[in-house]
Enzyme design. Sequence first.
Site, mmCIF file in Angstrom:
data_model
loop_
_atom_site.group_PDB
_atom_site.id
_atom_site.type_symbol
_atom_site.label_atom_id
_atom_site.label_comp_id
_atom_site.label_asym_id
_atom_site.label_seq_id
_atom_site.Cartn_x
_atom_site.Cartn_y
_atom_site.Cartn_z
ATOM 1 N N TYR A 164 38.132 -1.582 -24.296
ATOM 2 C CA TYR A 164 36.887 -2.122 -22.576
ATOM 3 C C TYR A 164 37.369 -3.523 -21.971
ATOM 4 O O TYR A 164 37.265 -3.643 -20.807
ATOM 5 C CB TYR A 164 35.588 -1.648 -23.487
ATOM 6 C CG TYR A 164 34.542 -2.225 -21.937
ATOM 7 C CD1 TYR A 164 34.357 -1.333 -20.937
ATOM 8 C CD2 TYR A 164 33.911 -3.102 -22.613
ATOM 9 C CE1 TYR A 164 33.306 -2.118 -20.778
ATOM 10 C CE2 TYR A 164 32.786 -3.678 -21.759
ATOM 11 C CZ TYR A 164 32.439 -3.574 -21.020
ATOM 12 O OH TYR A 164 31.859 -3.297 -19.681
ATOM 13 N N ASP A 184 25.542 9.424 -9.894
ATOM 14 C CA ASP A 184 26.063 9.674 -10.976
ATOM 15 C C ASP A 184 26.427 10.138 -11.625
ATOM 16 O O ASP A 184 26.536 11.110 -10.699
ATOM 17 C CB ASP A 184 24.566 9.054 -11.706
ATOM 18 C CG ASP A 184 24.761 8.369 -13.075
ATOM 19 O OD1 ASP A 184 25.128 8.626 -14.171
ATOM 20 O OD2 ASP A 184 23.843 7.496 -13.726
ATOM 21 N N ARG A 230 21.425 4.320 -13.249
ATOM 22 C CA ARG A 230 20.364 4.600 -13.822
ATOM 23 C C ARG A 230 21.112 2.785 -14.348
ATOM 24 O O ARG A 230 21.674 2.609 -13.677
ATOM 25 C CB ARG A 230 20.310 5.104 -15.589
ATOM 26 C CG ARG A 230 21.987 4.724 -15.806
ATOM 27 C CD ARG A 230 21.833 5.410 -17.059
ATOM 28 N NE ARG A 230 22.839 5.952 -18.395
ATOM 29 C CZ ARG A 230 23.429 6.501 -18.401
ATOM 30 N NH1 ARG A 230 23.459 7.758 -18.656
ATOM 31 N NH2 ARG A 230 25.134 5.923 -19.319
ATOM 32 N N THR A 248 20.413 -3.790 -20.131
ATOM 33 C CA THR A 248 20.272 -2.483 -19.696
ATOM 34 C C THR A 248 19.546 -0.990 -21.136
ATOM 35 O O THR A 248 19.671 -1.920 -22.158
ATOM 36 C CB THR A 248 21.242 -1.821 -19.349
ATOM 37 O OG1 THR A 248 22.173 -2.108 -20.228
ATOM 38 C CG2 THR A 248 21.064 -2.797 -18.331
HETATM 39 N N1 LIG Z 1 25.528 -3.835 -19.877
HETATM 40 C C1 LIG Z 1 25.747 -5.225 -20.111
HETATM 41 O O1 LIG Z 1 25.166 -5.672 -20.912
HETATM 42 C C2 LIG Z 1 27.190 -4.532 -19.210
HETATM 43 C C3 LIG Z 1 27.727 -6.505 -19.714
HETATM 44 C C4 LIG Z 1 28.863 -6.396 -18.360
HETATM 45 C C5 LIG Z 1 29.224 -5.111 -17.492
HETATM 46 N N2 LIG Z 1 28.211 -4.221 -17.926
HETATM 47 C C6 LIG Z 1 29.554 -3.117 -16.374
HETATM 48 O O2 LIG Z 1 27.615 -2.787 -15.699
HETATM 49 C C7 LIG Z 1 28.309 -1.706 -14.926
HETATM 50 C C8 LIG Z 1 26.989 -0.746 -15.841
HETATM 51 O O3 LIG Z 1 26.033 -0.997 -17.123
HETATM 52 P P1 LIG Z 1 24.890 -1.008 -17.477
HETATM 53 O O4 LIG Z 1 24.400 -1.050 -18.732
HETATM 54 O O5 LIG Z 1 23.943 -0.592 -16.433
HETATM 55 O O6 LIG Z 1 25.029 0.715 -18.561
HETATM 56 P P2 LIG Z 1 24.739 2.277 -17.598
HETATM 57 O O7 LIG Z 1 25.309 3.261 -19.044
HETATM 58 O O8 LIG Z 1 23.719 2.007 -17.937
HETATM 59 O O9 LIG Z 1 25.110 2.464 -16.230
HETATM 60 C C9 LIG Z 1 26.456 2.735 -16.538
HETATM 61 C C10 LIG Z 1 26.268 3.945 -14.992
HETATM 62 O O10 LIG Z 1 27.338 4.468 -15.277
HETATM 63 C C11 LIG Z 1 27.744 5.842 -14.806
HETATM 64 N N3 LIG Z 1 29.091 6.800 -15.586
HETATM 65 C C12 LIG Z 1 30.500 5.817 -16.342
HETATM 66 N N4 LIG Z 1 30.682 6.221 -16.199
HETATM 67 C C13 LIG Z 1 31.139 7.531 -15.079
HETATM 68 C C14 LIG Z 1 32.566 8.086 -14.757
HETATM 69 N N5 LIG Z 1 33.058 8.211 -15.556
HETATM 70 N N6 LIG Z 1 32.052 8.903 -13.979
HETATM 71 C C15 LIG Z 1 31.079 8.321 -13.221
HETATM 72 N N7 LIG Z 1 29.312 8.106 -13.638
HETATM 73 C C16 LIG Z 1 29.680 7.646 -14.554
HETATM 74 C C17 LIG Z 1 27.242 6.314 -15.991
HETATM 75 O O11 LIG Z 1 26.134 7.523 -15.824
HETATM 76 C C18 LIG Z 1 25.474 5.241 -15.858
HETATM 77 O O12 LIG Z 1 24.971 5.633 -14.426
HETATM 78 C C19 LIG Z 1 29.124 -0.790 -16.502
HETATM 79 O O13 LIG Z 1 30.399 -0.927 -15.023
HETATM 80 C C20 LIG Z 1 29.557 -1.901 -17.327
HETATM 81 O O14 LIG Z 1 30.659 -1.701 -18.207
HETATM 82 C C21 LIG Z 1 27.212 -4.073 -18.882
#
Ligand SMILES: NC(=O)c1ccc[n+]([C@@H]2O[C@H](COP(=O)([O-])OP(=O)(O)OC[C@H]3O[C@@H](n4cnc5c(N)ncnc54)[C@H](O)[C@@H]3O)[C@@H](O)[C@H]2O)c1
Length: 269
Positions: free
Chosen positions: A173, A38, A17, A208
């Site tokens: 974080y 995932d 996702r 997202t």
């Molecule tokens: N969306 C934002 O604003 C944003 C900003 C900066 C950084 N990020 C980073 O981008 C990445 C994706 O974020 P997103 O917004 O798409 O979130 P999201 O929750 O949609 O995606 C994160 C994914 O990682 C998986 N996950 C988390 N911890 C896990 C673990 N221990 N083992 C296996 N799977 C695990 C979740 O199940 C999910 O599929 C993350 O690393 C997040 O920190 C996101």
Amino acid sequence: MTREHAGRIAFVTGSGRGLGRLMAEKIARRGADIVLHDLDFTAPAKYGEAKDLGEVEAQFAEFGVRTTHVTGNIGDAKAVAAMRAHIEETLGPVDILVNCAGGDIGAAGGKPVPNNALDIPLEDVQALVNNNLVGTITVCKEFIIPMRERGSGTVVNIGSVAGHLGVSDGAIYAILKAAVAHYTRCLARELTEHGVRVNCVAPGPAKTARFEATREVDPRRMDSSGKSFDRYAEPEEIADAVAFLTGRDSKFINGQILCVDGGLICWPS
Ligand SMILES: NC(=O)c1ccc[n+]([C@@H]2O[C@H](COP(=O)([O-])OP(=O)(O)OC[C@H]3O[C@@H](n4cnc5c(N)ncnc54)[C@H](O)[C@@H]3O)[C@@H](O)[C@H]2O)c1
């Protein structure tokens, strides 16, 4: 678009996702076989993006590449070793690794409450360390050692602009994403003689499903017209940067942190 990744195998963690799913899509469009991942089979359903990982994998049929999927906690070394065994048996060794799994996700699966540096519950600190730092290191150990042996590979770690700013909400974080950035530099240094390059994309806030579901969004920053840079990123804008860093157009870029944030960290808000 060229199929420059044809014949390569890419593993994008957390690609069921959110941003990871789009990163996998951009890399698949360049011709790489794709390993989706995932935490468990139904994690893509958590914020309504897909029924399960099988449905996500079926959507990749249109890219004309081979696919498989794996599940498990990235902080669990045994689970990660099992992922590699499955991937090598089904597709072959991984050439492109994107460490996207992670997020401001505490022990109960949502954001920690409170979420500052002093009052956050320790069990949430431990979950965050696992989800963001230990998980990334565990996956790197499992998949980069074989790259080092083969003398080739490309790695992109996902950090966050939060790792480059002092924040009170999401402090742990942010600290861990700063560590991911520095781990990237150290890894790149360690691998300079081994044909493996390592970079980091640090997204700014991006639209997202989880992002929108877990906080109060500022409607002024939701604008998608592209006129203002003072807005949330479109997920595609983050995925494009990751795809660039996996490709030949970035072949001499190594050990870098690329902030994809409209300039957010350059000036005080
Ligand atoms: N969306 C934002 O604003 C944003 C900003 C900066 C950084 N990020 C980073 O981008 C990445 C994706 O974020 P997103 O917004 O798409 O979130 P999201 O929750 O949609 O995606 C994160 C994914 O990682 C998986 N996950 C988390 N911890 C896990 C673990 N221990 N083992 C296996 N799977 C695990 C979740 O199940 C999910 O599929 C993350 O690393 C997040 O920190 C996101």
